[in-house]
Scaffold this motif. Structure first.
Motif, short mmCIF file in Angstrom:
data_model
loop_
_atom_site.label_atom_id
_atom_site.label_comp_id
_atom_site.label_asym_id
_atom_site.label_seq_id
_atom_site.Cartn_x
_atom_site.Cartn_y
_atom_site.Cartn_z
N LEU A 50 2.40 1.82 -3.58
CA LEU A 50 1.19 2.08 -4.38
C LEU A 50 0.79 3.61 -4.27
O LEU A 50 0.94 4.39 -5.08
N GLN A 68 0.79 -1.23 0.07
CA GLN A 68 0.10 -0.13 0.07
C GLN A 68 0.92 1.33 -0.07
O GLN A 68 0.41 2.32 -0.69
N ASP A 71 -2.07 -1.73 -10.49
CA ASP A 71 -1.66 -2.13 -9.10
C ASP A 71 -0.74 -3.49 -9.12
O ASP A 71 0.23 -3.57 -8.39
#
Length: 92
Positions: A19, A16, A57
């Motif tokens: 990203l 996360q 992603d």
């Protein structure tokens, strides 16, 4: 006895964080220094992730470190089999 444990020079970055850092750089065009200080990541790591990031992603997932091809000097299977058979028949 107290054993001192050396601190890591880096903290592994979770998916996360990778990203969000890449999205923030691509969308808002914020300076690299601000992103580095906000997410506490190394410059080389961020540039490597940005080079790999294509908007999906999946592009930021961890990749295997396994080589894609065999070693160029690797022995062929038939040669290895012959050597093992020879050793089995003549253990001395």
């Amino acid at each position: 006895m107290n054993i001192l444990i050396p601190e890591r020079k880096y903290i592994p970055i979770d998916f996360q964080t990778r990203l969000q850092a890449c999205k923030r750089r691509v969308i808002s065009k914020r300076p690299i220094r601000k992103i580095l200080s906000f997410y506490h990541v190394k410059r080389s790591s961020l540039y490597r992730r940005l080079g790999r990031y294509d908007g999906t992603d999946e592009s930021l997932l961890d990749q295997s470190h396994r080589p894609k091809s065999d070693h160029p000097n690797k022995l062929k299977r038939d040669i290895v089999k012959k050597v093992l058979d020879l050793h089995r028949r003549n253990p001395d």
